[in-house]
Design a protein around this motif. Sequence first.
Motif, PDB file in Angstrom:
ATOM      1  N   ILE A   1      -3.307  -6.567   7.606  1.00  0.00           N
ATOM      2  CA  ILE A   1      -2.337  -5.556   7.196  1.00  0.00           C
ATOM      3  C   ILE A   1      -1.114  -5.661   8.101  1.00  0.00           C
ATOM      4  O   ILE A   1      -1.225  -6.004   9.278  1.00  0.00           O
ATOM      5  N   TYR A   2       0.063  -5.419   7.516  1.00  0.00           N
ATOM      6  CA  TYR A   2       1.257  -5.286   8.342  1.00  0.00           C
ATOM      7  C   TYR A   2       2.088  -4.116   7.820  1.00  0.00           C
ATOM      8  O   TYR A   2       1.987  -3.741   6.652  1.00  0.00           O
ATOM      9  N   GLY A   3       2.866  -3.561   8.723  1.00  0.00           N
ATOM     10  CA  GLY A   3       3.682  -2.421   8.336  1.00  0.00           C
ATOM     11  C   GLY A   3       4.945  -2.312   9.154  1.00  0.00           C
ATOM     12  O   GLY A   3       4.975  -2.744  10.316  1.00  0.00           O
ATOM     13  N   GLY A   4       5.978  -1.738   8.547  1.00  0.00           N
ATOM     14  CA  GLY A   4       7.237  -1.499   9.241  1.00  0.00           C
ATOM     15  C   GLY A   4       7.057  -0.405  10.278  1.00  0.00           C
ATOM     16  O   GLY A   4       6.785   0.739   9.929  1.00  0.00           O
ATOM     17  N   ALA A   5       7.232  -0.761  11.551  1.00  0.00           N
ATOM     18  CA  ALA A   5       6.893   0.169  12.630  1.00  0.00           C
ATOM     19  C   ALA A   5       8.063   0.455  13.566  1.00  0.00           C
ATOM     20  O   ALA A   5       7.851   0.920  14.674  1.00  0.00           O
ATOM     21  N   ASP A   6       9.288   0.169  13.137  1.00  0.00           N
ATOM     22  CA  ASP A   6      10.448   0.371  14.001  1.00  0.00           C
ATOM     23  C   ASP A   6      11.535   1.066  13.185  1.00  0.00           C
ATOM     24  O   ASP A   6      11.815   0.660  12.060  1.00  0.00           O
ATOM     25  N   GLN A   7      12.168   2.082  13.753  1.00  0.00           N
ATOM     26  CA  GLN A   7      13.223   2.812  13.041  1.00  0.00           C
ATOM     27  C   GLN A   7      14.605   2.214  13.260  1.00  0.00           C
ATOM     28  O   GLN A   7      15.588   2.692  12.685  1.00  0.00           O
ATOM     29  N   ASN A   8      14.692   1.157  14.095  1.00  0.00           N
ATOM     30  CA  ASN A   8      15.999   0.586  14.419  1.00  0.00           C
ATOM     31  C   ASN A   8      16.208  -0.844  13.946  1.00  0.00           C
ATOM     32  O   ASN A   8      17.352  -1.300  13.883  1.00  0.00           O
ATOM     33  N   GLU A   9      15.152  -1.573  13.680  1.00  0.00           N
ATOM     34  CA  GLU A   9      15.268  -2.950  13.193  1.00  0.00           C
ATOM     35  C   GLU A   9      14.025  -3.296  12.378  1.00  0.00           C
ATOM     36  O   GLU A   9      13.028  -2.568  12.423  1.00  0.00           O
ATOM     37  N   VAL A  10      14.083  -4.407  11.646  1.00  0.00           N
ATOM     38  CA  VAL A  10      12.916  -4.852  10.878  1.00  0.00           C
ATOM     39  C   VAL A  10      11.905  -5.413  11.874  1.00  0.00           C
ATOM     40  O   VAL A  10      12.093  -6.510  12.419  1.00  0.00           O
ATOM     41  N   ALA A  11      10.895  -4.636  12.162  1.00  0.00           N
ATOM     42  CA  ALA A  11       9.841  -5.061  13.082  1.00  0.00           C
ATOM     43  C   ALA A  11       8.511  -4.572  12.528  1.00  0.00           C
ATOM     44  O   ALA A  11       8.360  -3.389  12.214  1.00  0.00           O
ATOM     45  N   LEU A  12       7.596  -5.478  12.394  1.00  0.00           N
ATOM     46  CA  LEU A  12       6.301  -5.176  11.787  1.00  0.00           C
ATOM     47  C   LEU A  12       5.221  -5.055  12.843  1.00  0.00           C
ATOM     48  O   LEU A  12       5.247  -5.777  13.846  1.00  0.00           O
TER      49      LEU A  12
ATOM     50  N   ILE B   1       0.856  -1.186   0.000  1.00  0.00           N
ATOM     51  CA  ILE B   1       0.000   0.000   0.000  1.00  0.00           C
ATOM     52  C   ILE B   1       0.891   1.235   0.000  1.00  0.00           C
ATOM     53  O   ILE B   1       0.643   2.197  -0.706  1.00  0.00           O
ATOM     54  N   ILE B   2       1.948   1.171   0.814  1.00  0.00           N
ATOM     55  CA  ILE B   2       2.927   2.263   0.892  1.00  0.00           C
ATOM     56  C   ILE B   2       4.318   1.639   0.800  1.00  0.00           C
ATOM     57  O   ILE B   2       4.650   0.749   1.586  1.00  0.00           O
ATOM     58  N   GLN B   3       5.105   2.084  -0.153  1.00  0.00           N
ATOM     59  CA  GLN B   3       6.478   1.615  -0.297  1.00  0.00           C
ATOM     60  C   GLN B   3       7.366   2.361   0.705  1.00  0.00           C
ATOM     61  O   GLN B   3       6.974   3.393   1.238  1.00  0.00           O
ATOM     62  N   SER B   4       8.567   1.827   0.915  1.00  0.00           N
ATOM     63  CA  SER B   4       9.517   2.466   1.819  1.00  0.00           C
ATOM     64  C   SER B   4      10.897   2.436   1.192  1.00  0.00           C
ATOM     65  O   SER B   4      11.256   1.469   0.528  1.00  0.00           O
ATOM     66  N   THR B   5      11.664   3.482   1.415  1.00  0.00           N
ATOM     67  CA  THR B   5      13.056   3.500   0.960  1.00  0.00           C
ATOM     68  C   THR B   5      14.001   3.077   2.081  1.00  0.00           C
ATOM     69  O   THR B   5      15.197   2.955   1.877  1.00  0.00           O
ATOM     70  N   SER B   6      13.445   2.828   3.246  1.00  0.00           N
ATOM     71  CA  SER B   6      14.241   2.439   4.408  1.00  0.00           C
ATOM     72  C   SER B   6      14.764   1.007   4.250  1.00  0.00           C
ATOM     73  O   SER B   6      14.015   0.107   3.868  1.00  0.00           O
ATOM     74  N   PRO B   7      16.049   0.763   4.567  1.00  0.00           N
ATOM     75  CA  PRO B   7      16.590  -0.594   4.477  1.00  0.00           C
ATOM     76  C   PRO B   7      15.956  -1.553   5.497  1.00  0.00           C
ATOM     77  O   PRO B   7      16.056  -2.761   5.353  1.00  0.00           O
ATOM     78  N   ILE B   8      15.289  -1.005   6.498  1.00  0.00           N
ATOM     79  CA  ILE B   8      14.616  -1.856   7.491  1.00  0.00           C
ATOM     80  C   ILE B   8      13.090  -1.772   7.355  1.00  0.00           C
ATOM     81  O   ILE B   8      12.358  -2.164   8.256  1.00  0.00           O
TER      82      ILE B   8
END
Length: 184
Positions: free
Chosen positions: A99-110, A63-70
Amino acid sequence: MEKTCLVLLLCFILMPITQGVEFGPKAVEKWFKKLPHAKQKVTKFHFYFHDIVSGKNPSAVPIIQSTSPIFFGYVAMIDDPLTVGLEPDSTIVGRAQGIYGGADQNEVALLMTLNFVFTTGKYNGSTLSVLGRNPARHKYREMPIVGGSGIFRLAKGIATAKTSWLNSTGAVVEYNVIVLHYDI
Protein backbone atom coordinates in the motif's frame (compact mmCIF):
# COMPACT_ATOMS: atom_id res chain seq x y z
CA MET A 1 -9.01 -34.88 -10.30
CA GLU A 2 -6.74 -37.19 -8.26
CA LYS A 3 -3.79 -36.38 -10.54
CA THR A 4 -4.34 -32.63 -10.02
CA CYS A 5 -4.51 -33.07 -6.24
CA LEU A 6 -1.30 -35.13 -6.29
CA VAL A 7 0.51 -32.46 -8.34
CA LEU A 8 -0.66 -29.72 -5.94
CA LEU A 9 0.37 -31.78 -2.93
CA LEU A 10 3.83 -32.39 -4.40
CA CYS A 11 4.19 -28.66 -5.12
CA PHE A 12 3.42 -27.81 -1.49
CA ILE A 13 5.78 -30.51 -0.18
CA LEU A 14 8.67 -29.61 -2.51
CA MET A 15 8.30 -25.82 -2.41
CA PRO A 16 10.38 -25.24 0.76
CA ILE A 17 13.16 -27.42 -0.64
CA THR A 18 13.32 -25.61 -3.99
CA GLN A 19 13.39 -22.21 -2.29
CA GLY A 20 16.53 -23.04 -0.30
CA VAL A 21 15.00 -22.27 3.09
CA GLU A 22 12.54 -24.14 5.26
CA PHE A 23 9.36 -22.50 6.57
CA GLY A 24 7.31 -23.06 9.70
CA PRO A 25 7.84 -22.43 13.42
CA LYS A 26 10.30 -25.28 13.99
CA ALA A 27 12.31 -24.34 10.89
CA VAL A 28 12.54 -20.71 12.05
CA GLU A 29 13.63 -21.80 15.53
CA LYS A 30 16.31 -24.03 14.00
CA TRP A 31 17.41 -21.09 11.82
CA PHE A 32 17.72 -18.81 14.88
CA LYS A 33 19.91 -21.37 16.67
CA LYS A 34 22.40 -21.13 13.78
CA LEU A 35 22.33 -17.31 13.82
CA PRO A 36 25.24 -16.72 16.27
CA HIS A 37 27.56 -18.53 13.85
CA ALA A 38 26.16 -17.05 10.64
CA LYS A 39 28.03 -14.64 8.41
CA GLN A 40 26.40 -11.56 7.01
CA LYS A 41 26.10 -11.24 3.26
CA VAL A 42 25.39 -8.29 0.97
CA THR A 43 23.04 -8.86 -1.97
CA LYS A 44 22.27 -6.29 -4.68
CA PHE A 45 19.21 -6.14 -6.91
CA HIS A 46 18.29 -4.02 -9.91
CA PHE A 47 14.74 -4.13 -11.26
CA TYR A 48 11.88 -1.99 -12.54
CA PHE A 49 8.61 -1.40 -10.68
CA HIS A 50 5.61 -1.03 -13.04
CA ASP A 51 2.81 0.88 -11.29
CA ILE A 52 -0.20 0.78 -13.61
CA VAL A 53 -3.03 3.01 -12.34
CA SER A 54 -5.49 2.83 -15.28
CA GLY A 55 -6.41 0.77 -18.30
CA LYS A 56 -7.49 -2.83 -18.73
CA ASN A 57 -5.41 -4.40 -15.91
CA PRO A 58 -4.33 -1.83 -13.31
CA SER A 59 -1.80 -3.02 -10.73
CA ALA A 60 -2.53 -0.11 -8.38
CA VAL A 61 -6.13 0.38 -7.23
CA PRO A 62 -7.26 3.47 -5.32
CA ILE A 63 -8.74 2.86 -1.90
CA ILE A 64 -9.20 6.54 -1.06
CA GLN A 65 -9.25 9.27 -3.70
CA SER A 66 -7.86 12.75 -3.06
CA THR A 67 -8.77 16.18 -4.39
CA SER A 68 -5.35 17.50 -3.39
CA PRO A 69 -3.05 18.47 -6.30
CA ILE A 70 -0.20 16.79 -4.40
CA PHE A 71 -2.23 13.63 -3.62
CA PHE A 72 -2.36 14.21 0.15
CA GLY A 73 -4.72 11.58 1.56
CA TYR A 74 -4.70 9.38 -1.55
CA VAL A 75 -4.28 5.66 -0.75
CA ALA A 76 -3.74 2.77 -3.18
CA MET A 77 -3.29 -0.98 -2.85
CA ILE A 78 -0.69 -2.39 -5.23
CA ASP A 79 0.42 -5.65 -6.78
CA ASP A 80 2.98 -4.30 -9.26
CA PRO A 81 5.24 -6.43 -11.45
CA LEU A 82 9.00 -6.16 -10.90
CA THR A 83 10.89 -6.73 -14.15
CA VAL A 84 14.47 -7.12 -15.33
CA GLY A 85 14.08 -4.37 -17.95
CA LEU A 86 12.24 -1.13 -18.45
CA GLU A 87 9.75 -2.63 -20.91
CA PRO A 88 6.45 -3.95 -19.48
CA ASP A 89 6.93 -7.30 -21.28
CA SER A 90 10.40 -7.78 -19.77
CA THR A 91 11.03 -10.85 -17.60
CA ILE A 92 9.15 -10.65 -14.29
CA VAL A 93 11.32 -11.41 -11.23
CA GLY A 94 8.73 -10.61 -8.57
CA ARG A 95 5.92 -8.37 -7.39
CA ALA A 96 5.72 -5.26 -5.22
CA GLN A 97 2.71 -5.87 -3.00
CA GLY A 98 1.39 -3.46 -0.42
CA ILE A 99 0.00 0.00 0.00
CA TYR A 100 1.11 3.57 -0.58
CA GLY A 101 -0.48 6.86 0.29
CA GLY A 102 0.01 10.60 -0.01
CA ALA A 103 1.42 11.58 3.38
CA ASP A 104 2.74 15.13 2.91
CA GLN A 105 0.75 18.39 2.75
CA ASN A 106 3.56 20.31 1.02
CA GLU A 107 4.86 18.05 -1.77
CA VAL A 108 4.09 14.75 -3.51
CA ALA A 109 5.52 12.32 -0.98
CA LEU A 110 4.21 8.83 -0.41
CA LEU A 111 4.34 6.57 2.59
CA MET A 112 5.38 3.22 1.07
CA THR A 113 4.53 0.03 2.95
CA LEU A 114 5.23 -2.89 0.68
CA ASN A 115 6.98 -6.19 0.13
CA PHE A 116 9.18 -7.10 -2.79
CA VAL A 117 8.02 -10.68 -3.33
CA PHE A 118 10.52 -12.64 -5.43
CA THR A 119 9.01 -15.25 -7.75
CA THR A 120 11.99 -16.67 -9.65
CA GLY A 121 15.45 -18.11 -9.13
CA LYS A 122 17.15 -18.76 -5.81
CA TYR A 123 15.14 -16.01 -4.07
CA ASN A 124 11.77 -17.46 -5.14
CA GLY A 125 9.35 -17.20 -2.21
CA SER A 126 11.51 -14.79 -0.22
CA THR A 127 10.52 -11.18 0.47
CA LEU A 128 12.04 -7.84 1.38
CA SER A 129 9.92 -5.34 3.35
CA VAL A 130 10.04 -1.62 2.60
CA LEU A 131 8.66 1.01 4.95
CA GLY A 132 9.52 4.61 4.22
CA ARG A 133 8.94 8.01 2.70
CA ASN A 134 9.06 8.40 -1.07
CA PRO A 135 9.22 12.06 -2.18
CA ALA A 136 8.10 11.13 -5.69
CA ARG A 137 9.29 14.25 -7.51
CA HIS A 138 12.88 13.98 -6.27
CA LYS A 139 15.30 12.47 -8.80
CA TYR A 140 16.53 9.82 -6.32
CA ARG A 141 14.66 8.54 -3.29
CA GLU A 142 15.89 6.26 -0.51
CA MET A 143 13.63 3.97 1.44
CA PRO A 144 14.73 1.56 4.15
CA ILE A 145 14.51 -2.20 3.90
CA VAL A 146 13.23 -3.08 7.37
CA GLY A 147 13.12 -6.86 7.18
CA GLY A 148 12.25 -9.81 5.06
CA SER A 149 11.32 -13.45 4.98
CA GLY A 150 12.76 -16.68 3.64
CA ILE A 151 16.38 -16.14 2.64
CA PHE A 152 16.03 -12.53 3.81
CA ARG A 153 15.03 -13.13 7.44
CA LEU A 154 16.22 -10.17 9.55
CA ALA A 155 17.38 -8.29 6.44
CA LYS A 156 18.15 -4.59 6.46
CA GLY A 157 19.18 -2.28 3.69
CA ILE A 158 18.27 0.52 1.33
CA ALA A 159 16.09 0.69 -1.77
CA THR A 160 16.96 3.58 -4.08
CA ALA A 161 14.24 4.63 -6.53
CA LYS A 162 14.38 6.75 -9.68
CA THR A 163 11.35 7.36 -11.90
CA SER A 164 12.04 6.23 -15.47
CA TRP A 165 8.73 7.45 -16.90
CA LEU A 166 5.44 8.79 -15.65
CA ASN A 167 2.13 9.55 -17.39
CA SER A 168 -1.62 9.32 -16.77
CA THR A 169 -1.59 5.50 -17.02
CA GLY A 170 1.11 4.97 -14.41
CA ALA A 171 4.83 4.96 -13.82
CA VAL A 172 7.91 2.83 -14.20
CA VAL A 173 10.42 3.24 -11.39
CA GLU A 174 13.97 1.91 -11.46
CA TYR A 175 15.04 0.32 -8.17
CA ASN A 176 18.52 -0.47 -6.91
CA VAL A 177 18.39 -2.44 -3.67
CA ILE A 178 21.28 -3.30 -1.39
CA VAL A 179 20.45 -5.62 1.46
CA LEU A 180 22.45 -7.07 4.33
CA HIS A 181 21.24 -10.50 5.45
CA TYR A 182 22.46 -13.70 7.03
CA ASP A 183 24.01 -16.52 5.02
CA ILE A 184 22.71 -19.62 6.77
